[in-house]
Design an enzyme around this catalytic site. Structure first.
Site, PDB file in Angstrom:
ATOM      1  N   GLN A   1       0.853  -1.193   0.000  1.00 61.32           N
ATOM      2  CA  GLN A   1       0.000   0.000   0.000  1.00 61.32           C
ATOM      3  C   GLN A   1       0.883   1.235   0.000  1.00 61.32           C
ATOM      4  OE1 GLN A   1      -2.814   0.301   3.263  1.00 61.32           O
ATOM      5  NE2 GLN A   1      -3.883   2.010   2.310  1.00 61.32           N
TER       6      GLN A   1
ATOM      7  N   VAL B   1      -0.624   4.485  -1.087  1.00 63.16           N
ATOM      8  CA  VAL B   1      -1.520   5.607  -0.801  1.00 63.16           C
ATOM      9  C   VAL B   1      -2.433   5.146   0.328  1.00 63.16           C
ATOM     10  CG1 VAL B   1      -3.302   7.157  -1.683  1.00 63.16           C
ATOM     11  CG2 VAL B   1      -1.435   6.424  -3.194  1.00 63.16           C
TER      12      VAL B   1
ATOM     13  N   HIS C   1      -8.297   1.490  -1.178  1.00 64.93           N
ATOM     14  CA  HIS C   1      -8.575   1.394  -2.604  1.00 64.93           C
ATOM     15  C   HIS C   1      -8.489  -0.054  -3.061  1.00 64.93           C
ATOM     16  CE1 HIS C   1      -4.236   2.174  -2.211  1.00 64.93           C
ATOM     17  NE2 HIS C   1      -4.064   1.547  -3.361  1.00 64.93           N
TER      18      HIS C   1
END
Length: 113
Positions: free
Chosen positions: A93, A95, A99
């Site tokens: 991950q 960001v 998502h």
């Protein structure tokens, strides 16, 4: 989530994206560094750092994100695809806004990384 991310800026329209889907709960757009011919990111409009920060009240939104991921994959003409949620930096991950990656359009190998 208190820290501004590139995804929160995209949601606010401060950064443009190649949008493929949008509704009141989420936004989906093409990844700017695609790992396959089809690589779409689906982000909730609710600021949530990762899946480990999800609460019971997020279950409808989380289910919605998964249903949207399947809808988008089919809309993109994919017969088979991979749906990925990276959780934490050691899992990839980068960001820290939840998502989902929808990746397809080529043969995908396992393990992925």
């Amino acid at each position: 989530m208190t820290q501004e991310t590139v995804f929160s800026q995209i949601i606010k329209g401060e950064i443009p994206c190649d949008e493929v889907y949008s509704d009141e709960q989420c936004l989906a757009f093409r990844d700017i560094q695609p790992q396959a011919p089809v690589h779409i990111l689906i982000i909730p409009r609710k600021p949530l750092k990762s899946i480990k920060d999800a609460e019971v009240e997020d279950k409808e939104m989380l289910g919605h994100l998964l249903l949207v991921s399947a809808q988008i994959a089919q809309q993109e003409g994919l017969k088979d695809w991979r749906t990925i949620i990276n959780t934490g930096s050691e899992a990839g991950q980068t960001v820290f806004h939840l998502h989902i990656h929808v990746i397809g359009g080529r043969k995908l190998t396992w393990p992925p990384g």
